[in-house]
Design an enzyme around this catalytic site. Structure first.
Site, PDB file in Angstrom:
ATOM      1  N   GLU A  27      45.333  -9.843   0.619  1.00  0.00           N
ATOM      2  CA  GLU A  27      45.272  -8.793  -0.447  1.00  0.00           C
ATOM      3  C   GLU A  27      46.339  -7.699   0.046  1.00  0.00           C
ATOM      4  O   GLU A  27      46.524  -7.667   1.137  1.00  0.00           O
ATOM      5  CB  GLU A  27      43.845  -8.179  -0.290  1.00  0.00           C
ATOM      6  CG  GLU A  27      43.434  -6.850  -1.102  1.00  0.00           C
ATOM      7  CD  GLU A  27      42.078  -6.607  -1.117  1.00  0.00           C
ATOM      8  OE1 GLU A  27      41.288  -7.278  -0.374  1.00  0.00           O
ATOM      9  OE2 GLU A  27      41.842  -5.770  -1.940  1.00  0.00           O
ATOM     10  N   ASN A  72      39.410  -5.754  -4.012  1.00  0.00           N
ATOM     11  CA  ASN A  72      39.167  -4.678  -4.572  1.00  0.00           C
ATOM     12  C   ASN A  72      40.561  -3.895  -4.991  1.00  0.00           C
ATOM     13  O   ASN A  72      40.507  -3.103  -6.047  1.00  0.00           O
ATOM     14  CB  ASN A  72      38.583  -3.378  -3.562  1.00  0.00           C
ATOM     15  CG  ASN A  72      37.313  -3.919  -2.960  1.00  0.00           C
ATOM     16  OD1 ASN A  72      36.495  -4.891  -3.653  1.00  0.00           O
ATOM     17  ND2 ASN A  72      36.794  -3.424  -1.842  1.00  0.00           N
ATOM     18  N   ASN A 172      37.257  -8.929  -9.631  1.00  0.00           N
ATOM     19  CA  ASN A 172      36.737  -8.851  -8.287  1.00  0.00           C
ATOM     20  C   ASN A 172      35.382  -8.110  -8.287  1.00  0.00           C
ATOM     21  O   ASN A 172      35.540  -6.955  -8.625  1.00  0.00           O
ATOM     22  CB  ASN A 172      37.907  -8.222  -7.278  1.00  0.00           C
ATOM     23  CG  ASN A 172      37.307  -8.536  -6.003  1.00  0.00           C
ATOM     24  OD1 ASN A 172      36.963  -9.642  -5.389  1.00  0.00           O
ATOM     25  ND2 ASN A 172      36.983  -7.216  -5.253  1.00  0.00           N
ATOM     26  N   GLU A 173      34.366  -8.757  -7.689  1.00  0.00           N
ATOM     27  CA  GLU A 173      33.184  -7.979  -7.215  1.00  0.00           C
ATOM     28  C   GLU A 173      32.914  -6.905  -8.240  1.00  0.00           C
ATOM     29  O   GLU A 173      32.765  -5.838  -7.899  1.00  0.00           O
ATOM     30  CB  GLU A 173      33.311  -7.360  -5.962  1.00  0.00           C
ATOM     31  CG  GLU A 173      33.396  -8.446  -4.695  1.00  0.00           C
ATOM     32  CD  GLU A 173      33.449  -8.172  -3.303  1.00  0.00           C
ATOM     33  OE1 GLU A 173      33.514  -6.890  -3.147  1.00  0.00           O
ATOM     34  OE2 GLU A 173      33.410  -9.012  -2.388  1.00  0.00           O
ATOM     35  N   TYR A 244      29.851 -11.983   3.904  1.00  0.00           N
ATOM     36  CA  TYR A 244      30.481 -11.532   5.141  1.00  0.00           C
ATOM     37  C   TYR A 244      29.307 -11.400   6.249  1.00  0.00           C
ATOM     38  O   TYR A 244      28.153 -10.910   5.927  1.00  0.00           O
ATOM     39  CB  TYR A 244      31.256  -9.980   5.136  1.00  0.00           C
ATOM     40  CG  TYR A 244      32.490 -10.301   4.405  1.00  0.00           C
ATOM     41  CD1 TYR A 244      33.633 -10.792   4.715  1.00  0.00           C
ATOM     42  CD2 TYR A 244      32.797  -9.864   3.169  1.00  0.00           C
ATOM     43  CE1 TYR A 244      34.891 -10.885   4.263  1.00  0.00           C
ATOM     44  CE2 TYR A 244      33.623  -9.842   2.265  1.00  0.00           C
ATOM     45  CZ  TYR A 244      34.963 -10.264   2.760  1.00  0.00           C
ATOM     46  OH  TYR A 244      36.037 -10.349   2.250  1.00  0.00           O
ATOM     47  N   GLU A 292      35.525 -15.316  -0.795  1.00  0.00           N
ATOM     48  CA  GLU A 292      35.603 -14.648   0.480  1.00  0.00           C
ATOM     49  C   GLU A 292      34.447 -14.823   1.214  1.00  0.00           C
ATOM     50  O   GLU A 292      33.123 -14.621   1.028  1.00  0.00           O
ATOM     51  CB  GLU A 292      35.509 -13.013  -0.179  1.00  0.00           C
ATOM     52  CG  GLU A 292      36.571 -12.395  -0.862  1.00  0.00           C
ATOM     53  CD  GLU A 292      36.572 -10.968  -0.929  1.00  0.00           C
ATOM     54  OE1 GLU A 292      36.080 -10.052  -0.213  1.00  0.00           O
ATOM     55  OE2 GLU A 292      37.013 -10.491  -2.113  1.00  0.00           O
ATOM     56  N   GLN A 351      40.419 -12.589   5.521  1.00  0.00           N
ATOM     57  CA  GLN A 351      41.766 -12.659   4.848  1.00  0.00           C
ATOM     58  C   GLN A 351      42.677 -13.482   5.906  1.00  0.00           C
ATOM     59  O   GLN A 351      42.198 -13.932   6.834  1.00  0.00           O
ATOM     60  CB  GLN A 351      42.250 -11.368   4.601  1.00  0.00           C
ATOM     61  CG  GLN A 351      41.220 -10.536   3.514  1.00  0.00           C
ATOM     62  CD  GLN A 351      41.910  -9.330   2.746  1.00  0.00           C
ATOM     63  OE1 GLN A 351      42.932  -8.948   2.913  1.00  0.00           O
ATOM     64  NE2 GLN A 351      41.271  -8.792   1.997  1.00  0.00           N
TER      65      GLN A 351
END
Ligand code: AHR
Length: 505
Positions: A27, A72, A172-173, A244, A292, A351
């Site tokens: 990212e 993000n 994304n998200e 996460y 992720e 990442q």
């Protein structure tokens, strides 16, 4: 001392090992790209400014598909800013990470970096603050061979061959309040469906990933998946999952059991996707892109937000230093992904460099492996063929978060030449003596037995002690009459590889 016995039956095949399970994520965030994989002044930099010492570590890591450019970040990104002559590229503010983006690395440069690392590109489009046309434009720029405005622009920009990107993320998200342009499930489902349908008009074979929940703790989890898929089921191929974990309140026992939550997460998303599919009388199955996943000291990051009051290039952000315990959790999560290979056919460790990453760098200085590097690289190297579901008899221990949890967890893979068995011992204090009945798989000899553990479960690798934690040869591993025995230290991750042909004695 805890003991465990594991039975492996070659008929208990879950699915093939998918190479995309070993994907990662780059990212435009902190020092992942700039001062990470790209540092033109570094002694190891190639003519494009990419650090070749980092390339070598990425290849050793064995990552496959790389998700790019966010995260993000993508929700405020105009892809056009990052192509063409570098001196003309604009500097923009990245609201997601409160930093400046120079756009000196864009799609064409990153595609060249991917070639150096033998990786596949998984590209995200901005559906949050842009629209269908910019997504189609990016698709034309990236994939059309030539003879159109945007494909000719790519050629003029020095990339004569199309990048031929197969996997695309539709944003994304989008459920997260932190996301620029976040949406309700209903709004996002409609936009994702329309964007996906238009992209498939250009190329029906694209593999499109629709956003699932940002985590299983999000209040809309479950409803989000159902609503989004009710709109987009016919047009998309994957639903994303993000997860996460971190140790909270000193509860190492629960943290070591994080794979339990990942398992529940996957089962729930699969059930929800299939529920929508059955309602639609569709024969199609939606697979999961777990794009992720990692350990992330998120609490510390959230508490430090106040320091981001200036606009700077590539600030040091999310540079978590991982412990041995973190590596055990990462290795265990990868085992869970493999156990779900029937539906999780792509995944991305989030990442890759400097930002919650297995690889760290210092500007003008070295690049080194974090503890989490090892279970990932070893699993990527050894897992091949088919995933075998193990039957595990093991003691349980009590956790505050998940109740009773198995002390030992395991998964195995087998191909024509090799059996690989992956194991964790989550016991905080005691080693575990484990036997694995491999007779059904016909293993003949151990070729490798390695363990990641340390008397200090908080041990880390840092710039001053880059190899404080490395895998060690586990000499307790022995094969007798087709039964493997091995001693697993407390809080450890291990891998054992064996020749799978009976005639190779
Ligand atoms: O990986 C770091 C961030 O975590 C990503 O940008 C975002 O998608 C997630 O919240």
């Amino acid at each position: 001392m805890p003991r465990a016995h594991i039975e492996l039956d070659k008929r208990a095949v879950i699915a093939p090992v998918h190479r995309r399970t070993f994907g990662s994520f780059v990212e435009h965030l902190g020092r992942c790209v700039y001062d990470g994989l790209y540092e033109p002044g570094h002694p190891s930099a190639n003519k494009d400014g990419f650090r070749m010492d980092v390339v070598a570590l990425v290849k050793e890591l064995g990552s496959t598909t790389i998700r790019y450019p966010g995260g993000n970040f993508v929700s405020g990104f105009r892809w056009e800013d990052s192509v063409g002559p570098r001196e003309k590229r604009p500097v923009r503010r990245d609201l997601a990470w409160h930093s400046l983006e120079s756009n000196q690395v864009g799609l064409d440069e990153f595609a060249r970096w991917l070639k150096l690392t033998d990786s596949e590109l998984m590209l995200a489009v901005n559906v949050a603050t842009r629209g269908i046309l910019p997504a189609l434009d990016l698709l034309e720029y990236a994939n059309h061979p030539g003879g159109t405005a945007l494909s000719d622009l790519r050629i003029a920009n020095g990339s004569p061959e199309p990048h031929n990107v197969r996997m695309w993320c539709l944003g994304n998200e989008m459920d997260g309040s932190w996301q620029t342009g976040f949406m309700t499930a209903d709004d996002y489902g409609k936009i994702a469906a329309r964007t996906a349908a238009a992209m498939k008009m250009a190329d029906k074979d694209l593999e499109l990933v629709v956003c699932g929940s940002s985590g299983s703790a999000i209040p809309t989890f479950g409803d989000w998946e159902r609503t989004v898929l009710e709109h987009s089921y016919d047009y998309v191929d994957y639903m994303s999952c993000h997860a996460y974990y971190q140790e909270l309140d000193g509860d190492l026992g629960s943290f070591l059991a994080s794979a339990i939550d990942m398992d529940y997460f996957i089962d729930t998303v699969v059930a929800t996707a299939d529920h929508v599919g059955y309602k639609k009388r569709s024969s199609k199955k939606i697979n999961i892109s777990f794009d992720e996943w990692n350990v992330w000291y998120l609490k510390e990051h959230q508490e430090s937000q106040k320091t981001y009051d200036e606009w700077t290039y590539a600030p040091r952000q999310l540079e978590d230093v991982y412990t041995v315990a973190d590596a055990v959790v990462v290795g265990n999560m990868l085992m869970t992904l493999l156990k779900h290979s029937d539906r999780v056919t792509s995944a991305s460790l989030a990442q890759l460099v400097n930002v919650i990453a297995p690889i760290m760098t210092e500007p003008g200085g070295p690049a080194w492996r974090q503890t989490t590097f090892y279970p990932f690289s070893i699993t990527s190297r050894l897992a091949s063929g088919e995933v075998i579901r193990p039957v595990i008899q093991t003691a349980k221990y009590e956790t505050a978060k998940y109740g009773p949890v198995s002390v030992v967890d395991s998964v195995a893979t087998v191909d024509d030449d090799q059996v690989a068995v992956f194991l964790v011992n989550r016991d905080l204090d005691e080693p575990a003596d484990v036997t694995v009945d491999l007779r059904s798989l016909g293993s003949s000899r151990i070729t490798e037995a390695v363990t990641v553990s340390d008397a200090d479960v908080r041990a880390t690798n840092t710039i001053t002690h880059q190899t404080r934690v490395t895998p060690w040869l586990n000499t307790s591993a022995a094969l007798c009459d087709g039964v493997l025995s091995i001693r697993l230290p407390p809080v450890s991750w291990s891998a054992v590889a064996l020749r799978s042909r009976g005639d190779d004695l």
